[in-house]
Design a protein around this motif. Sequence first.
Motif, PDB file in Angstrom:
ATOM      1  N   ALA A 155      49.738 107.108 -32.295  1.00 34.54           N
ATOM      2  CA  ALA A 155      48.905 106.300 -33.028  1.00 34.54           C
ATOM      3  C   ALA A 155      47.332 106.988 -33.193  1.00 34.54           C
ATOM      4  O   ALA A 155      46.667 108.177 -31.882  1.00 34.54           O
ATOM      5  CB  ALA A 155      49.076 104.784 -32.323  1.00 34.54           C
ATOM      6  N   GLU A 156      47.020 106.390 -34.171  1.00 31.91           N
ATOM      7  CA  GLU A 156      45.322 106.959 -34.251  1.00 31.91           C
ATOM      8  C   GLU A 156      44.382 105.445 -33.043  1.00 31.91           C
ATOM      9  O   GLU A 156      43.404 106.812 -33.135  1.00 31.91           O
ATOM     10  CB  GLU A 156      45.336 107.316 -35.711  1.00 31.91           C
ATOM     11  N   ASP A 157      44.594 105.194 -33.438  1.00 31.98           N
ATOM     12  CA  ASP A 157      43.531 104.067 -32.753  1.00 31.98           C
ATOM     13  C   ASP A 157      43.837 103.166 -31.794  1.00 31.98           C
ATOM     14  O   ASP A 157      42.515 102.661 -30.705  1.00 31.98           O
ATOM     15  CB  ASP A 157      43.063 103.415 -34.114  1.00 31.98           C
ATOM     16  N   ALA A 160      47.688 117.046 -29.434  1.00 32.29           N
ATOM     17  CA  ALA A 160      47.671 117.110 -30.706  1.00 32.29           C
ATOM     18  C   ALA A 160      48.594 118.526 -30.770  1.00 32.29           C
ATOM     19  O   ALA A 160      49.069 118.918 -31.348  1.00 32.29           O
ATOM     20  CB  ALA A 160      46.069 117.414 -31.320  1.00 32.29           C
ATOM     21  N   SER A 184      55.496 107.700 -36.152  1.00 31.84           N
ATOM     22  CA  SER A 184      53.856 107.141 -34.979  1.00 31.84           C
ATOM     23  C   SER A 184      53.744 105.714 -35.493  1.00 31.84           C
ATOM     24  O   SER A 184      52.539 105.726 -35.245  1.00 31.84           O
ATOM     25  CB  SER A 184      52.960 108.271 -35.041  1.00 31.84           C
ATOM     26  N   ASP A 185      54.209 105.047 -36.273  1.00 33.02           N
ATOM     27  CA  ASP A 185      54.040 104.005 -36.839  1.00 33.02           C
ATOM     28  C   ASP A 185      54.918 102.382 -36.413  1.00 33.02           C
ATOM     29  O   ASP A 185      54.520 101.716 -36.799  1.00 33.02           O
ATOM     30  CB  ASP A 185      54.955 103.745 -38.384  1.00 33.02           C
ATOM     31  N   SER A 244      49.185 106.866 -28.426  1.00 34.04           N
ATOM     32  CA  SER A 244      48.581 107.731 -28.923  1.00 34.04           C
ATOM     33  C   SER A 244      48.393 108.883 -27.528  1.00 34.04           C
ATOM     34  O   SER A 244      47.872 110.076 -27.268  1.00 34.04           O
ATOM     35  CB  SER A 244      47.110 107.474 -29.709  1.00 34.04           C
TER      36      SER A 244
END
Length: 484
Positions: free
Chosen positions: A162-164, A173, A193-194, A169
């Motif tokens: 997840a981004e935030d 990478a 990743s939702d 997360s």
Amino acid sequence: MLIATLIFALAAGTESVLASARTSPTAAPQYHTLPSLRDQAAVQDAWRAERKTIIPGLLEKHGADAWLMSQREYAEDTVFWSLKAATQFSSRRRTTILYVPGNSSVLGRSAAVTARTQVLADPASGLTATEFYWIDNTPGLWTEMQAVLAAVDPARIVINAAEDLAFSSGMHAGELAAVKRGLGSPWAGRLVSDTPLLAIEFVATMVPSRLEWYRRLQETAWAVISEAFSSRVVAPGSTTTADVEWWMRDRLQAQNMTTWFQPSVSVIPPGGSFFGAQADALTSAATIQYGDMLHVDFGITALGLNTDTQHLGYVVPPAGHPLRATSGKDLVPAGLRKGLAAGNRLQDLTRNTMSRSIGRSGNEILQDCRAVMDREGWKGLLYSHAIGDWGHAAGAVIGMTNLQDAVPVLGDLPLLANMYYSVELLAEVFVDEYNATMTFPLEEDIYWNSATSTWEWVYGRQEKFHLVLPEGESAGPALALEEL
């Protein structure tokens, strides 16, 4: 110590936010000693095994056909630290963990699969899940995982990217690129990743068997603060705030414990900024004087758990000193006692609002609390957070010092049951004795009591100042609110 009973009566028509009359311990807090390292590891591994049994239910709850984590040494997924054995200090080579619903252990017995497998059973729901655990830095890892995935055919393979949200997360990478390349088609296209709440809820959940030791750690934190804010440590006119901070670090080390941040001891000035005083404490030490109101922010780390506590102290001037309280009823000026009582009132508001709010967002809880504060004219800031495996742990945030309307992303998370939480806040109160508005920051940890469906204090909450007494003096009787 003897703690005063503080009872608040809200204005007519205001919804009650009161807890029980006595919410703090009546005896002096005691230090607790950790068992041997070997015994600590056994305790932590038992907690880990208990917590892993919730994974089958979480997979079903969050619609995950599989949950994949992959990491390399020193680049671990955040969730790894809540999954690892006590004797694991980092991931080895490439450590890859896959969870799939149901009992798929037969795959692990295949000669083509070298993964360590374990079937997890959730006693509450009767659901099961299988853990596949590889430690392998060769291409054979991907061949084996492809075989497992082909057998279970998951439509959605959840990854922590997840981004935030930090706890969702954790896949780095470079590792994500390696996973996609290694899995190939069609599996790389099924990575999603939702579903960030899967990782967050796993890390946030505190199993019941942890509470006994968490309470001991919290009592030890109180014991350290009580001794630090006393004449055994503080000599007015010579002891600095930095001296007290390092004494606390040393005292913890004597208990074979540590802290997740440098203790912060500061003098809260009349009319000055509390946050400014905290910032100053990071770069320079203040010499503690008679009449000072002291503040400490302090957290213990032990057994994979973290505490977070903020208390207030008062340096009592000797008899005849111009700052000595003259009422004869208490050694602390009445205005300061009212400030602490106001902080207790905000604690009650926050904790009881949370008890009615499982499943609601941190921002909704913040807005409810702020509405009561605005209606009643209570001044202060709310900035509470989850705690447990980490000091600032996985879960909903209820306000930040600079965000009192809503907190983006973190404030949108739902409040979960079966977790630990730090009620962190400050009250702003005008103190007649100083002719100034002062801030009264407090913080205590709470846990979810499933039997009563309420949040309760892990050890208690501060309702009376810690006192640095002049030589030869003892504390007077505690006062109820109606005497203030």
